[in-house]
Design an enzyme around this catalytic site. Sequence first.
Site, PDB file in Angstrom:
ATOM      1  N   HIS A  76      10.493  -5.492  19.513  1.00 51.61           N
ATOM      2  CA  HIS A  76       9.260  -4.925  20.052  1.00 51.61           C
ATOM      3  C   HIS A  76       9.106  -3.425  19.764  1.00 51.61           C
ATOM      4  O   HIS A  76       8.728  -2.665  20.662  1.00 51.61           O
ATOM      5  CB  HIS A  76       9.197  -5.145  21.567  1.00 51.61           C
ATOM      6  CG  HIS A  76       9.144  -6.572  21.977  1.00 51.61           C
ATOM      7  ND1 HIS A  76       9.469  -6.997  23.252  1.00 51.61           N
ATOM      8  CD2 HIS A  76       8.812  -7.699  21.297  1.00 51.61           C
ATOM      9  CE1 HIS A  76       9.338  -8.314  23.330  1.00 51.61           C
ATOM     10  NE2 HIS A  76       8.945  -8.760  22.150  1.00 51.61           N
ATOM     11  N   HIS A 122       6.375  -9.347  26.484  1.00 47.62           N
ATOM     12  CA  HIS A 122       6.430  -9.613  25.055  1.00 47.62           C
ATOM     13  C   HIS A 122       5.106  -9.154  24.458  1.00 47.62           C
ATOM     14  O   HIS A 122       4.071  -9.229  25.115  1.00 47.62           O
ATOM     15  CB  HIS A 122       6.676 -11.085  24.798  1.00 47.62           C
ATOM     16  CG  HIS A 122       7.965 -11.578  25.397  1.00 47.62           C
ATOM     17  ND1 HIS A 122       8.251 -12.907  25.583  1.00 47.62           N
ATOM     18  CD2 HIS A 122       9.045 -10.910  25.869  1.00 47.62           C
ATOM     19  CE1 HIS A 122       9.451 -13.046  26.125  1.00 47.62           C
ATOM     20  NE2 HIS A 122       9.945 -11.831  26.322  1.00 47.62           N
ATOM     21  N   VAL A 160       0.858  -1.195   0.000  1.00 46.04           N
ATOM     22  CA  VAL A 160       0.000   0.000   0.000  1.00 46.04           C
ATOM     23  C   VAL A 160       0.889   1.238   0.000  1.00 46.04           C
ATOM     24  O   VAL A 160       1.756   1.404   0.867  1.00 46.04           O
ATOM     25  CB  VAL A 160      -0.956  -0.003   1.204  1.00 46.04           C
ATOM     26  CG1 VAL A 160      -1.671   1.331   1.337  1.00 46.04           C
ATOM     27  CG2 VAL A 160      -1.969  -1.140   1.052  1.00 46.04           C
TER      28      VAL A 160
END
Length: 668
Positions: free
Chosen positions: A605, A648, A244
Amino acid sequence: MNLFLAFLLCILHAAECLPLNSPLLDSYDYIIVGGGPSGLTVANRLSENPATNVLLLEAGPADSNEPWIQIPFFAGQGVGSSLDWNLQTVPQTFLDGRTRALPQGRNRGGIGDYDDWVALGNPGWSFWDLLPYFVKSETFTPHPQSDAANAVGINQNPLVHGHSGPVNVSFSNHIYNETVNFFSALNELQMPVSYDPNDGTTAGASFLPLSLNPANQTRCDARSAYFEPYATRPNLWISTNQHVTRVLFEGGSGNPNTTIPTPGDSSVGQGNSYSRPDGLFSNITQNAIVSKRPRPWPINLVLNAFTSRFRKQKREPTNTPITSGPGLLKANGVEFASAASAPRKNITVVREVIIAAGAIHTPQILKLSGIGPSSELQPLQIPVMVDLPGVGMNLQDHALVGVFYPYQRPTSLTSVQIASNYTLFNQFGAIYQANRTGPWTAGPPDGNAFPALSVLTNSSLSIITKAQTQKATHWLPTDIHPNVLAGFDAQRQLLTKALQDPKRAVYELLNFNYGAFSNVNMRPFSRGTVKLISSRPFDPPIIDPRYGSNPVDLDILLASIVYNRKVLATTPMKLLQPLQLNPSPNATDQEILEFIKANLQTEFHPSGTCAMLPLDLGGVVDPQLLVYGTQNLRLVDASIMPVIPASHLQAVVYGVAEKVRTELREPL
C-alpha cells in the site's frame, strides 16, 4: 432486409473497434499514463464521450488471464512475475539493515480518515463526498443469509453500496471453519464483530467483501471491470509495453537524458521478473516447521496469497493557489519508449495529461519531466520546470509482520493442506471448475479485524503520550524541506487524535485459516522518500520507506503482537491448539521488537508521494488533483493521498478515480 442491415451494421461497428496496441494517432484529447485501477477507470469514464479520443499508455504487458489472476485460491502469485516491477527498497537501517521487496503491479476506511484529508486543506474530500463515487464503482452482491455468514458477523448496509457499477463486489462461496473460531474469539474479547466495514463508523472485526464475480467466483480486476466490456469503443486506445519517459511542456527544454536510448533495459526493476521472491509471508516459512517432502505446488506461493452518475460538487474556498491561468506550465504531450534501448516517440495532447502510475512511478515521471525538488533535480542536470519540494516525499505504507501459529487440531482442511497434496488439490480444483464452490473460491486470508488502539489497554496510553510529545524534526531526515516538515507535523497531530478515538482503527489483524496472523500498522508515523538515481528514465528509483524510523510505529506493532496472546487464549482458539513458535509465548518486549525488525515488510500500500496538500505543507496537487504550477497535468492514484487511510486501498483508488471525472468537467 432489416436483418441484413443489422448484420452489416455489426460488421461496420466491429471494424471500428480498437484491439490492444492498435496503431496510434499523432494527437489525443487525453493521455493517461498507467493502466492500473485508477488509469483504466479514468480512461473508461472519459471515453464515454464518443467525441473524445483517449489514449492510455501502460509500461507493462497485458496479462493473459492466468489462473493466479482469475482464481481466488491463487491470489498473490503475481508477485515476482513478468507483471511485477520487481522493485527493492534501500537497506532499512531502522529495522535490520536488509532491503525489502516492494511489489507494484476492499474496504474504504473510516469517516475520520477522510475528515483528516479535509482538515489538511482539501474541501470536497470527506467520506460523504467520496461515498457517491465508491457506490458508482461497484455492483455489490450481498452474502446469502446462512449460519456460516452469521458466525463470522457478515452484516450488510445496502445504503453504502452500489448496484450498477463496473466492479463486482461479493463474498466467497467458502468460509473455513477456523475463521468461525477467529470471530468467536474476538467476540469473547468484546470486540465489535457484526457491522458493514464500508459504512465508515466502527473499528472492529469484519468479514470483508472482495472484488469477486459472484456468478463464476473469479476475481474482478480493473481490466475485466473497466476495459473489456467497453473495448469496442472506437475512441479508446490502450497501448501496453510503453514506458513514459517524461511529460512534454510548451516552451520547456525538458530533460535531455530521457531522449537518449541506452543499452540494457532496467524497466522491471532490480530483480529478475520471472524469479518469485519469498514474498509477503517469508518469515512464516522461516519460522514454521515445514515438511521437506516434494510438493505439487510451492508452499511459498500459498503463503504469498493476499487479499488484496456524477454529482455536482459545491466548491468551497481553498487555501491553495489557483492552478489555472496565464504563466502556468501547459503539458502538450508525452515522450515514451518500449525499452531503454528503443527510439523515443512523442504524442501530443489537446486537453490533459493524467498520470496514474502509482506512488512509486508517478513522482519518478514528474521529476524526469522537471517537476520536483530543485535540490534533487539540479545535481542530475534536469532543468527545473516547477520547484516542488514535496514530489517523492511523504511516502507511507502499511507495514506488516506475519506471525505463525500452526493449528495442531484444525477442524477443516486448511489451504496449506490442500495446496500440498496432489489428490486434494485436484479434487477441489475439479469442484471449482464444475460448480464454483469449495476452497478454490477463497484465499488463505479469511477474516480481518481493524481494532482501535484502546483494545491494547496495557500500552495504549504510553503510545499516545509518545505521539503527543514528539517533535516533527525528531524522526525525519535532517535535510527535509521546511514545507514538507510542516506538512508532517499537521499530519502527526491528526494521527495522534486517531490513536485516541475508540471508533477508529489503528492496526489490522489479518487471519489465515492454516494458523497465522498478519499484524499491520494502519496509521504509520514514519515517512519515506522516492528519489531519482539518475536522469535516465529506465533506471529504477531509490525507494526508502524508512520503515520503523518513527518509534510509534514499532510500539503499535509490538502491542498488537502481544495482544495476539489474548486472542489465542480465548476458548474458541484454544480448541484449535495453536502452536506459538516465534515469537514464543514468553518472549520479552525486546525479543518481539527484534522479531518485528527482522520480519517487517510491505502490505502493498505505498502512497502519499505526491500529496494533495497546500503548497506550504509540501503539497504537490490541489483538491482538483492538478499539479501545482501547471494548468493541465493531473494525478490520479494513491500518490495523492495526504494521509493513508486505515484500509486496503483498492476501493479508495477506484473512488478517487471516479471522482476525478467530475473535476475534469468533461461533458458526456
